[in-house]
Scaffold this motif. Sequence first.
Motif: not given
Length: 376
Positions: A126-127, A160-163, A168-174
Amino acid sequence: MIELLKKYKAFFIGLLIIVPAFIILDYLNFLNIPRDQPVEVIVITAFWALVIALPIHNYQYLKRKKKAVIGITSLFVLLFFTVLYDSYMKLPDNPITFISLMIFWFGLAYFLVPNFIKKYWKFIVFLYTPLLIYFLYLRLFSGDLEAYLKVKEETPFYIFFLPIPVFFVLWIFEQWKWVQELKKEKSKTELALLKTQINPHFFFNTLNNLYALTVKNSPQAPEVILKLSDMMRYTIYDGEKEKVKISEEIEYLNNYIELHKIRYKKSVEITFNHNIDTTYNVPPLLYIILLENAFKHGIETLTEKAFIHIDLYEDANFIYFDIENNFDASEINNSKGIGLQNLKRRLSLLYNQQHELNISSQKNIYKTQLKTPKHA
């Protein structure tokens, strides 16, 4: 948080490697770090640090997974030929190079964090699909190369690099969620273990008393059997539950008191007042340790005028369990019973310091109050 940082120290190792490497490459003119684009520099640095960190973090995993090693090796071969091709063609932002690099990065992520990619692949698509389409449109359909380069200067290409930091933050949250679940499971395991540690000496003593009653053909024997059966059922089956009705806990305590009364040939005063809404739910076997201690260190040390006074009541927010007993001051036991340590640990796990356990001793009177929140 400290455990999380220790677990993912590989990322900080990646930063320690990539930052000096970038500085040296820039100094040797092999790399051009734009001073006027700090956001892009930070994002790219974090990205490459993550790329270096992932193999370090997954070293043990890669040792066990030959297919993953082969896949990653193939990806690096692809990266090598992509760099050669890009150097040979010397085209700014070559679309083939761009697509090859995307295949490399997503392939690397898939082999290193497969569960994360499988879970969020739709979000990734999606991103990145609109970003890829936008890039290809600018590069191939916005005019000639000069027109594209002019558009590029006016376009914040760091989008293009913002995702990358988002993922990374989402992975840390997981990972944080995983640590919390691990702690929760550990707490559940500890609670289960603590419940099984409830002193079994009472049941053995009661069985001995029951044997004596049956030998004497005492009419009390059937009553003892019934009460002991109810208590064992409650301990084994209801003790496994997270919550029980407080009325069941009251019945359990009453059975315990009645079975003890049968044992004693001396005068014992035991009162148990409970002025409380019996529909409340409480953790099972919460009060039995305090009652056991009152018998063990109180009544059993006295030859006469022994008493235990118990009050179970409530206010707007808390449930109170007060117990008061006398004891023989000449038989002071300084040993720290495992039962009380057990209870304190269990209360800490259940209520996270929202409770109060106050114990006081004055002359030959021992007082204990347990205060627990109604809705914990």
